[in-house]
Motif scaffolding. Structure first.
Motif, PDB file in Angstrom:
ATOM      1  N   VAL A  89     -28.587 -58.288   9.724  1.00 60.89           N
ATOM      2  CA  VAL A  89     -29.968 -57.831   9.526  1.00 60.89           C
ATOM      3  C   VAL A  89     -30.926 -58.868  10.107  1.00 60.89           C
ATOM      4  O   VAL A  89     -30.733 -60.069   9.937  1.00 60.89           O
ATOM      5  CB  VAL A  89     -30.248 -57.632   8.015  1.00 60.89           C
ATOM      6  N   GLU A 139     -22.284 -57.362  14.755  1.00 61.43           N
ATOM      7  CA  GLU A 139     -21.281 -57.375  13.680  1.00 61.43           C
ATOM      8  C   GLU A 139     -19.867 -57.443  14.253  1.00 61.43           C
ATOM      9  O   GLU A 139     -19.002 -58.165  13.718  1.00 61.43           O
ATOM     10  CB  GLU A 139     -21.458 -56.141  12.793  1.00 61.43           C
ATOM     11  N   GLU A 157     -18.655 -44.582  16.567  1.00 68.95           N
ATOM     12  CA  GLU A 157     -17.417 -44.286  15.850  1.00 68.95           C
ATOM     13  C   GLU A 157     -17.362 -44.994  14.494  1.00 68.95           C
ATOM     14  O   GLU A 157     -17.182 -44.370  13.456  1.00 68.95           O
ATOM     15  CB  GLU A 157     -16.228 -44.734  16.720  1.00 68.95           C
ATOM     16  N   THR A 158     -17.542 -46.325  14.531  1.00 61.41           N
ATOM     17  CA  THR A 158     -17.346 -47.118  13.313  1.00 61.41           C
ATOM     18  C   THR A 158     -18.640 -47.361  12.547  1.00 61.41           C
ATOM     19  O   THR A 158     -18.604 -47.700  11.358  1.00 61.41           O
ATOM     20  CB  THR A 158     -16.763 -48.506  13.652  1.00 61.41           C
ATOM     21  N   GLY A 159     -19.788 -47.245  13.235  1.00 64.90           N
ATOM     22  CA  GLY A 159     -21.058 -47.546  12.579  1.00 64.90           C
ATOM     23  C   GLY A 159     -21.409 -49.017  12.574  1.00 64.90           C
ATOM     24  O   GLY A 159     -22.432 -49.414  12.020  1.00 64.90           O
ATOM     25  N   TYR A 160     -20.567 -49.855  13.187  1.00 65.19           N
ATOM     26  CA  TYR A 160     -20.874 -51.290  13.268  1.00 65.19           C
ATOM     27  C   TYR A 160     -21.663 -51.572  14.541  1.00 65.19           C
ATOM     28  O   TYR A 160     -21.412 -50.964  15.588  1.00 65.19           O
ATOM     29  CB  TYR A 160     -19.585 -52.124  13.226  1.00 65.19           C
ATOM     30  N   ASN A 161     -22.616 -52.503  14.464  1.00 61.99           N
ATOM     31  CA  ASN A 161     -23.375 -52.855  15.664  1.00 61.99           C
ATOM     32  C   ASN A 161     -22.679 -53.999  16.417  1.00 61.99           C
ATOM     33  O   ASN A 161     -21.747 -54.639  15.900  1.00 61.99           O
ATOM     34  CB  ASN A 161     -24.842 -53.155  15.321  1.00 61.99           C
ATOM     35  N   SER A 218     -32.029 -53.506  10.565  1.00 65.45           N
ATOM     36  CA  SER A 218     -30.646 -53.692  10.986  1.00 65.45           C
ATOM     37  C   SER A 218     -30.647 -54.309  12.387  1.00 65.45           C
ATOM     38  O   SER A 218     -31.518 -54.005  13.206  1.00 65.45           O
ATOM     39  CB  SER A 218     -29.958 -52.322  10.986  1.00 65.45           C
ATOM     40  N   HIS A 219     -29.666 -55.187  12.654  1.00 64.26           N
ATOM     41  CA  HIS A 219     -29.659 -55.945  13.916  1.00 64.26           C
ATOM     42  C   HIS A 219     -29.856 -55.028  15.120  1.00 64.26           C
ATOM     43  O   HIS A 219     -29.298 -53.932  15.175  1.00 64.26           O
ATOM     44  CB  HIS A 219     -28.346 -56.712  14.053  1.00 64.26           C
ATOM     45  N   ASN A 220     -30.617 -55.523  16.087  1.00 68.01           N
ATOM     46  CA  ASN A 220     -31.069 -54.708  17.218  1.00 68.01           C
ATOM     47  C   ASN A 220     -30.022 -54.514  18.323  1.00 68.01           C
ATOM     48  O   ASN A 220     -30.371 -54.032  19.407  1.00 68.01           O
ATOM     49  CB  ASN A 220     -32.338 -55.323  17.805  1.00 68.01           C
ATOM     50  N   SER A 221     -28.764 -54.849  18.078  1.00 63.88           N
ATOM     51  CA  SER A 221     -27.720 -54.561  19.077  1.00 63.88           C
ATOM     52  C   SER A 221     -27.252 -53.116  18.915  1.00 63.88           C
ATOM     53  O   SER A 221     -27.424 -52.513  17.852  1.00 63.88           O
ATOM     54  CB  SER A 221     -26.546 -55.538  18.917  1.00 63.88           C
ATOM     55  N   ASP A 222     -26.664 -52.577  19.976  1.00 59.62           N
ATOM     56  CA  ASP A 222     -26.228 -51.177  19.945  1.00 59.62           C
ATOM     57  C   ASP A 222     -25.196 -50.937  18.838  1.00 59.62           C
ATOM     58  O   ASP A 222     -24.365 -51.793  18.552  1.00 59.62           O
ATOM     59  CB  ASP A 222     -25.596 -50.794  21.286  1.00 59.62           C
ATOM     60  N   VAL A 223     -25.258 -49.741  18.272  1.00 58.79           N
ATOM     61  CA  VAL A 223     -24.355 -49.384  17.176  1.00 58.79           C
ATOM     62  C   VAL A 223     -23.221 -48.520  17.730  1.00 58.79           C
ATOM     63  O   VAL A 223     -23.453 -47.557  18.456  1.00 58.79           O
ATOM     64  CB  VAL A 223     -25.115 -48.612  16.080  1.00 58.79           C
ATOM     65  N   THR A 233     -22.584 -57.273   7.530  1.00 58.72           N
ATOM     66  CA  THR A 233     -23.837 -56.540   7.728  1.00 58.72           C
ATOM     67  C   THR A 233     -24.834 -57.510   8.341  1.00 58.72           C
ATOM     68  O   THR A 233     -25.131 -58.548   7.740  1.00 58.72           O
ATOM     69  CB  THR A 233     -24.385 -56.020   6.381  1.00 58.72           C
TER      70      THR A 233
END
Lengths: 353, 353
Positions: free
Chosen positions: B244, B221, B214-218, B206-211, B242
């Motif tokens: 990746v 995204e 609250e929403t689970g999106y990084n 999964s993309h290495n940006s912070d998640v 999503t």
């Protein structure tokens, strides 16, 4: 397939593996050993080219013999791991000889007299059978472990699957090609693709099965649609799917969106999957730790994470997630061995009754 | 950013590149040379660590100097290719000195006074600006070239993007890590991840940006959602995404589903994309030839193929496709240079008027 067959299998069974020297055949043998599946004896069968090799099982060196009609006499379970052509030729022979066939190929998967089984999803549908039980396509097997767990709680109305498929689906030759092509690329050497139709080093491509000229879907995608519908017993479920081959050795990943009939809470989905058989939750937002092929490789469980609401559905009824499973295990050999174990358990129950 | 600025740029302009020695900075320089973009002179700027290097441009060896406030005096266009922190510090200085900034970072992309531009999609929105123009996130840039072409013909009501993102988005260090980790793996050596948080050899994550907890999106995204909406001028468009990271060096791929307000014919979509600027159709079902990173690398065009009806949408209003674009070109440097060329063309038109 109209010969009378036993629905059950005696324990411990005499086992045969057709295609024993291939990547899936070897994994079946390993699973039988690692899981301690009851086995009286094992007959390893393969093409004339591979006959004469030996494979090890519980410390013994077993000879590989050439597949032939008479090789199925006295066998109780046969794992077919050699492709649809071999299955079509020999699976009916094995069934007629009284064995139950667990077929890894696509040959019989859509035959209504042949159960298509993922034990965690639809194990109870394993009987009645007519001597052949089909092991699903790898993507369908990995996805339905998760989907069936959800479907038991909430009605599913649509699916979308986008895959990241490993080389192992193309057999040992494709795995070797990924290593060799990548090594050549790193060394600045040329490499001509052979097992795969396109360059594989640091590259990805649409799945290498034939594309239907009418719909634009490839063979792999059509299998995923048909088999997922069948395993979930939802013959008209709308399923969007894109199958892509990525430079990964032996675990498939799937970006999966599941639309439910009603609004479902993300936390409820997480809790459900945390307790589902064959599933392991890997969903740590703080440390950005989610399912990866490197961690799914060699594992029996399908890893699931990135569980969140799909913002592409304005009704809020869709949950997105990311799953990874070992293509050679849950996607092939492990599921086949689990099918055999399900048959053994049914036989034991039958005997006790 | 309230200093009076010229909306246009004189031709040929004095150009500066901040972050000239990074992967994107080098590609900007190469694009300017390859495309023959009018340039009076070029000033190459970087951190103290990289100052003193030389880079070649049209046969000359240009020195790299340390970035400082005074370096923007007399410059007409500055490309910022050094990350959001450097852009926040120096872009307002450059704009105040009279230059127009083309900013590759995320620093100003959602600032309503800063146009966010993909020339093929919304080039006409480049004026008015206040001295800074933002270059979008790579996925948003690559996707909107295709989406804007469709949006001109048919209303878009929903999007779903699942990405296969290359190492180059993480800079030269990530590209080196992919090569080094893979080489180590092939040799059976250990390799400790450094540029990326997870093992990269024959693996994806999964993309290495912070998640967002609250929403689970990084972060990647969320950028794709916000920026795609802004470029398409559809601020509430439902977008599922999503992101990746896959073991590919420098081209991103996207499995894209576009839902339209009405039924749209697949052949019409294909014909539209065949004639869209910045897009090249690679959609040969017979030979299983579709967009691949290996063929998108080094190309200006975004490759589009696998155009077909999305069977996951029972209304039939959704079209699925697969696109690939060079992350360093259309996803970064090329789009930045096209923004500069758009400014030059507007300036020429202004002068002629």
């Amino acid at each position: 397939m109209n010969a009378p067959v036993s629905q059950f299998v005696p324990e411990p069974p005499v086992v045969a593996i057709v295609g024993a020297t291939g990547v899936v055949g070897r994994e079946v043998l390993q699973c039988l050993e690692d899981r301690g599946t009851p086995v009286a004896s094992i007959r390893l069968l393969a093409s004339a080219r591979s006959a004469g090799q030996t494979l090890s099982f519980k410390g013994a060196h077993l000879p590989v013999e050439e597949v032939a009609d008479h090789q199925f006499d006295g066998v109780n379970i046969v794992f077919f791991c050699a492709g649809a052509t071999v299955s079509r030729r020999y699976a009916p022979v094995a069934a007629k000889a009284g064995a139950v066939v667990v077929d890894n190929s696509s040959a019989f998967r859509m035959d209504p007299t042949v159960p298509l089984i993922v034990p965690e999803a639809n194990g109870s549908q394993i009987v009645p059978h007519a001597g052949i039980i089909a092991n699903p396509n790898c993507v369908a097997a990995i996805a339905t472990v998760v989907l069936a767990a959800l479907q038991r709680c909430w009605s599913i109305s649509r699916l979308n699957l986008v895959t990241y498929q490993s080389a192992s689906g193309g057999g040992a030759a494709a795995m070797d090609e990924l290593r060799d092509a990548t090594s050549a690329k790193l060394n600045g050497d040329d490499y001509a693709p052979n097992a795969m139709p396109h360059p594989y080093a640091f590259n990805l491509f649409s799945h290498n099965s034939d594309v239907d000229g009418e719909t634009g879907y490839n063979g792999e995608e059509l299998k995923v649609i048909e088999e997922t519908r069948r395993i979930l017993s939802q013959p008209k479920l709308p399923i969007g799917v894109t199958c892509v081959r990525v430079p990964v050795l032996r675990a498939h990943s799937i970006a999966l969106s599941v639309r439910f009939d009603h609004f479902v809470d993300v936390e409820q989905v997480r809790a459900r999957l945390e307790n589902a058989p064959g599933v392991r939750l890997v969903d740590d937002r703080d440390s950005n730790h989610f399912p990866m092929p490197s961690e799914a490789t060699g594992e029996y469980d399908v890893l699931v994470g990135r569980i969140r609401r799909d913002l592409g559905d304005p009704t809020g009824h869709t949950i997105a997630m990311f799953i990874c499973g070992d293509q050679l295990l849950k996607g092939a050999a492990l599921n086949a061995v689990q099918i055999a174990e399900t048959l053994l358990a049914l036989g034991a129950a039958q005997e006790a009754a």
